[in-house]
Motif scaffolding. Structure first.
Motif, mmCIF file in Angstrom:
data_model
loop_
_atom_site.group_PDB
_atom_site.id
_atom_site.type_symbol
_atom_site.label_atom_id
_atom_site.label_comp_id
_atom_site.label_asym_id
_atom_site.label_seq_id
_atom_site.Cartn_x
_atom_site.Cartn_y
_atom_site.Cartn_z
ATOM 1 N N GLY A 51 2.234 43.644 -27.460
ATOM 2 C CA GLY A 51 1.954 42.473 -26.631
ATOM 3 C C GLY A 51 0.849 41.613 -27.209
ATOM 4 O O GLY A 51 0.946 40.373 -27.223
ATOM 5 N N VAL A 52 -0.206 42.249 -27.690
ATOM 6 C CA VAL A 52 -1.333 41.511 -28.276
ATOM 7 C C VAL A 52 -0.903 40.798 -29.557
ATOM 8 O O VAL A 52 -1.238 39.629 -29.778
ATOM 9 N N LEU A 53 -0.138 41.495 -30.392
ATOM 10 C CA LEU A 53 0.324 40.888 -31.639
ATOM 11 C C LEU A 53 1.240 39.696 -31.376
ATOM 12 O O LEU A 53 1.168 38.675 -32.079
ATOM 13 N N LEU A 57 0.473 35.731 -32.563
ATOM 14 C CA LEU A 57 1.349 34.973 -33.455
ATOM 15 C C LEU A 57 1.591 33.546 -32.973
ATOM 16 O O LEU A 57 2.087 32.709 -33.738
ATOM 17 N N LEU A 58 1.251 33.249 -31.723
ATOM 18 C CA LEU A 58 1.593 31.946 -31.159
ATOM 19 C C LEU A 58 0.938 30.766 -31.880
ATOM 20 O O LEU A 58 1.606 29.757 -32.147
ATOM 21 N N PRO A 59 -0.364 30.811 -32.229
ATOM 22 C CA PRO A 59 -0.927 29.691 -32.990
ATOM 23 C C PRO A 59 -0.233 29.473 -34.330
ATOM 24 O O PRO A 59 0.030 28.329 -34.732
ATOM 25 N N GLY A 101 -5.439 33.478 -33.732
ATOM 26 C CA GLY A 101 -4.451 34.145 -32.901
ATOM 27 C C GLY A 101 -5.056 35.218 -32.014
ATOM 28 O O GLY A 101 -4.723 35.321 -30.826
ATOM 29 N N LEU A 102 -5.952 36.011 -32.562
ATOM 30 C CA LEU A 102 -6.609 37.046 -31.767
ATOM 31 C C LEU A 102 -7.483 36.431 -30.679
ATOM 32 O O LEU A 102 -7.557 36.948 -29.558
#
Length: 262
Positions: A51-53, A57-59, A101-102
């Motif tokens: 879920g975090v990864l 990845l969205l940006p 992203g993080l």
């Protein structure tokens, strides 16, 4: 690089430019959007960290679509590999994009965490894992409060990250500074972004009303259920195609960057 202030009507120009560019190459952009959805879905299946990864990845994915739009606007055909643009510009910029992203994943987690204070995490679980919106949820004041809290907090989060991927990738701006510049650009061009948002919201409502009307006229309620997913994907692909134009008009970075024609 400096901020470019635009009149409010430019928001409608961004909306039209996104639609126009998408319909020049609808198959290409629809395919890219489906590929992005597939990648995020697969990544989210990774145990514990998926879920975090996926959120991280969205940006990078946003940057990929902006690059695809820039290619299409110049008459070129955007190939699938363009979605990886964020990771093909050298280790330094790829690392900066991952940091971005993080940061986005942490920011969204904070937004959902604060909304959970209102309803015990019902909205947060639905947002992350999906689920039906039942009449019981709609009637719940706690659930509604969580939705409003999330919306109120997501707006400034979105402003921070709206231009940040492009600033990091194309102009080598450090992640923290890119967030600051992005927020200021969105705030200073508030009315343009307001009209831009209203235009997309209006189109979404118009399409939804058209689908409901069609299902009523044909007496086929199943049309709404069957058509909802592909229409939503189409709307998402059209919307994300327009993001490049908002960035292109919000900053003056070189002689080749010119405002979108209204």
């Amino acid at each position: 690089m400096k901020l470019h202030l635009v009149p409010a009507r430019t928001g409608l120009a961004w909306f039209r430019a996104g639609l126009r560019t998408f319909w020049r190459q609808p198959l290409a952009f629809s395919g890219l959007f489906l590929l992005f959805i597939a990648i995020v879905s697969v990544v989210s299946l990774i145990p514990y960290v998926g879920g975090v990864l996926a959120l991280a990845l969205l940006p990078a994915a946003t940057l990929g679509f902006m690059a695809a739009t820039r290619e299409a606007a110049s008459g070129k055909f955007p190939m699938p590999a363009i979605l990886l643009s964020a990771f093909r510009a050298g280790k330094q910029r790829a690392r900066a994009m991952l940091v971005l992203g993080l940061a986005y994943a942490v920011g969204l987690a904070l937004v959902l965490g604060l909304s959970a204070l209102a309803d015990g995490g019902l909205f947060a679980r639905m947002y992350l894992f999906g689920g039906p919106i039942t009449a019981e949820l709609v009637d719940s004041s706690a659930f509604r409060n969580a939705v409003w809290i999330s919306m109120a907090l997501y707006v400034p989060l979105n402003m921070l990250f709206w231009h940040a991927p492009a600033l990091v990738h194309w102009h080598d701006v450090p992640p923290v500074r890119s967030l600051f510049f992005s927020f200021v650009a969105c705030a200073r061009n508030f009315w343009a972004f307001t009209l831009y948002t209203l235009a997309w919201s209006g189109l979404s409502l118009l399409v939804a009303f058209g689908m409901i009307l069609l299902s009523v006229l044909l007496g086929q309620a199943d049309i709404l259920g069957v058509g909802l997913m592909p229409v939503s994907l189409l709307m998402g692909a059209m919307f994300i195609t327009s993001i490049w134009f908002t960035f292109n008009d919000s900053f003056v970075v070189s002689e080749e960057t010119t405002p979108t024609e209204a």
